[in-house]
Design an enzyme around this catalytic site. Structure first.
Site, short mmCIF file in Angstrom:
data_model
loop_
_atom_site.label_atom_id
_atom_site.label_comp_id
_atom_site.label_asym_id
_atom_site.label_seq_id
_atom_site.Cartn_x
_atom_site.Cartn_y
_atom_site.Cartn_z
N ASN A 141 75.23 2.02 18.42
CA ASN A 141 74.17 2.04 19.44
C ASN A 141 72.87 2.51 18.80
OD1 ASN A 141 74.09 5.04 19.59
ND2 ASN A 141 76.21 4.73 20.23
N ARG A 142 71.83 2.63 19.58
CA ARG A 142 70.49 2.88 19.03
C ARG A 142 70.20 4.35 18.76
NH1 ARG A 142 67.20 -1.51 19.31
NH2 ARG A 142 67.86 -3.19 20.69
#
Ligand code: CTP
Length: 418
Positions: free
Chosen positions: A216-217
């Site tokens: 994920n970011r």
């Protein structure tokens, strides 16, 4: 010279006296500059025989000053003392301590000390015999009685091959003392002294095959800022991280770092560290799903588009809450993109943590990989704190403000029920 303006930065005058430990003051200068201080070095005449002023000028916010008469300023004897938020003298020699104690003002460094209202820290360094001299100990006692902070020397190798007590304290130790003073001066406190804080950071990676993963970011920056804030407030920190960022040297000195990659590794590390933590802050973005099976060989295109089958990972925060020990404060994080406060309040109840730090990552400059964040801190105590767009350091301190408030409430309640 480091590019730095005085705007908002605390001014630290770094006084360097003539001793072999002067070379360690270079590292101290770098640590203080890296921590955001505006460092103004002042070298005594003797210090320049051990180390070049240019070395400090290259690292500090302004050129090293050497003499009362060298500066184009109408009042060189008061300029630095008056602008200082803190004066740190490292190394402080036996001679300098004696001059300081007797109030002599005969060079730029003694004049700077005479002209300041800022806190003074001295870090002595000398041979064991010199440190033990009655005159030195009397000077130290006198300076302490006047409110000077002394960072005691350590035992170790001294100049000329001697070993014993008198070696300058490590630059990181002196810098920590300096930053703590600045933190206190800003109204901050060492309110997490003696407290053990477990922090998770970064986005986990769930392997698909030897070359690919799901992630994920999350950058981990908020988790690392939490570690910095906890250390500044006196905590010892365990940082379990899926990010690979560099900790500042000061934070590293008070932090145990455990690197993990997947949600399963994160779970194992958290469950083993959480029982001894007073505070658990789950800032990591732990993957919710992982591939059911990890291919042992790279999935090549000739095999066609892979049909990834996913399964849920364990909810580590829920596991920590289930295993919670008395008095432990547990903080969760939630990155949302819609219906933020309703989802946050529901998540706070569902997860059973004490605080939930919610942010709306659909907003510009908020959260993931930015230097800034804007959060709402929801509490099981019914309190809500809103932190508008700010640095991640400010968000971190706001979280710990709420943590310490909960800790003092629970102590008060325990006392009342006794
Ligand atoms: N968390 C966790 N274990 C997971 C997933 C999340 O411990 N497998 C923790 C995070 O570290 C965070 C909190 O739970 O502190 C909230 O994470 P979030 O992903 O928002 O929660 P979910 O329960 O997965 O909710 P959602 O349905 O919104 O994804």
């Amino acid at each position: 010279m480091a590019e730095q303006s005085r705007e908002g930065a605390p001014v630290v005058v770094l006084g360097v006296c003539g001793g072999i430990a002067a070379y360690k003051a270079v590292e101290l200068c770098r640590l203080l500059s890296d921590a955001g201080c505006y460092v103004a070095p002042v070298l005594t005449e003797a210090a320049t025989r051990f180390i070049a002023p240019l070395t400090f000028s290259a690292l500090a916010a302004e050129p090293a000053q050497l003499s009362l008469y060298g500066e184009q300023h109408p009042s060189p004897h008061t300029r630095l003392g008056q602008m200082a938020d803190l004066v740190v003298i490292a190394p402080a020699t036996q001679n300098f301590l004696a001059r300081l104690a007797s109030g002599q003002v005969d060079d730029l460094l003694t004049a700077t000390v005479a002209a300041t209202r800022a806190q003074l820290i001295v870090a002595p360094a000398m041979h064991t015999e010199m440190w033990e001299q009655a005159s030195t100990q009397a000077a130290i006692a006198l300076l302490k009685s006047r409110g000077v902070l002394v960072v005691d020397p350590e035992a170790g190798r001294l100049a000329g091959g001697d070993t014993g007590f008198g070696r300058l304290a490590e630059p990181a130790v002196i810098a920590t003392a300096a930053l703590s003073q600045l933190h206190l001066r800003n109204g901050g406190t060492r309110d997490l002294e003696g407290c053990s804080v477990l922090i998770t950071a970064g986005g986990t990676r769930e392997a698909i095959d030897p070359v690919r993963y799901l992630s994920n970011r999350s950058s981990g920056k908020q988790g690392y800022a939490l570690a910095d804030a906890a250390v500044a407030r006196g905590a010892t920190v365990t940082l379990i991280t899926a990010a690979r960022l560099a900790l500042s040297p000061l934070t590293r000195a008070a932090t145990t770092v455990i690197e993990v990659e997947s949600a399963a590794e994160m779970a194992e590390a958290v469950y083993s560290a959480a029982p001894s933590a007073d505070v658990v802050v789950m800032a990591a973005a732990i993957a919710d799903y992982r591939p059911v099976a990890i291919a042992t060989k790279k999935m090549t295109k000739d095999l066609g588009v892979p049909a990834l089958q996913l399964e849920e990972t364990e909810d580590v925060l829920a596991g920590v809450v289930a295993r919670r020990r008395a008095g432990q404060v547990i903080v969760g994080f939630a990155a949302e993109t819609h219906d933020v406060l309703n989802r946050g309040n529901a998540k706070l109840k569902r997860k059973g943590c004490d605080l939930l730090v919610v942010n709306d990552v659909a907003q510009p400059e908020v959260g993931f990989d930015h230097e800034t964040n804007a959060v709402t801190i929801l509490g099981s105590d019914g309190l809500t704190t809103t932190v508008d767009l700010s640095s991640k350091a400010i968000v971190a301190h706001s979280v710990f403000d709420r943590v310490t408030r909960l800790q003092s409430t629970s102590v008060r309640e325990r006392t009342l029920s006794d």
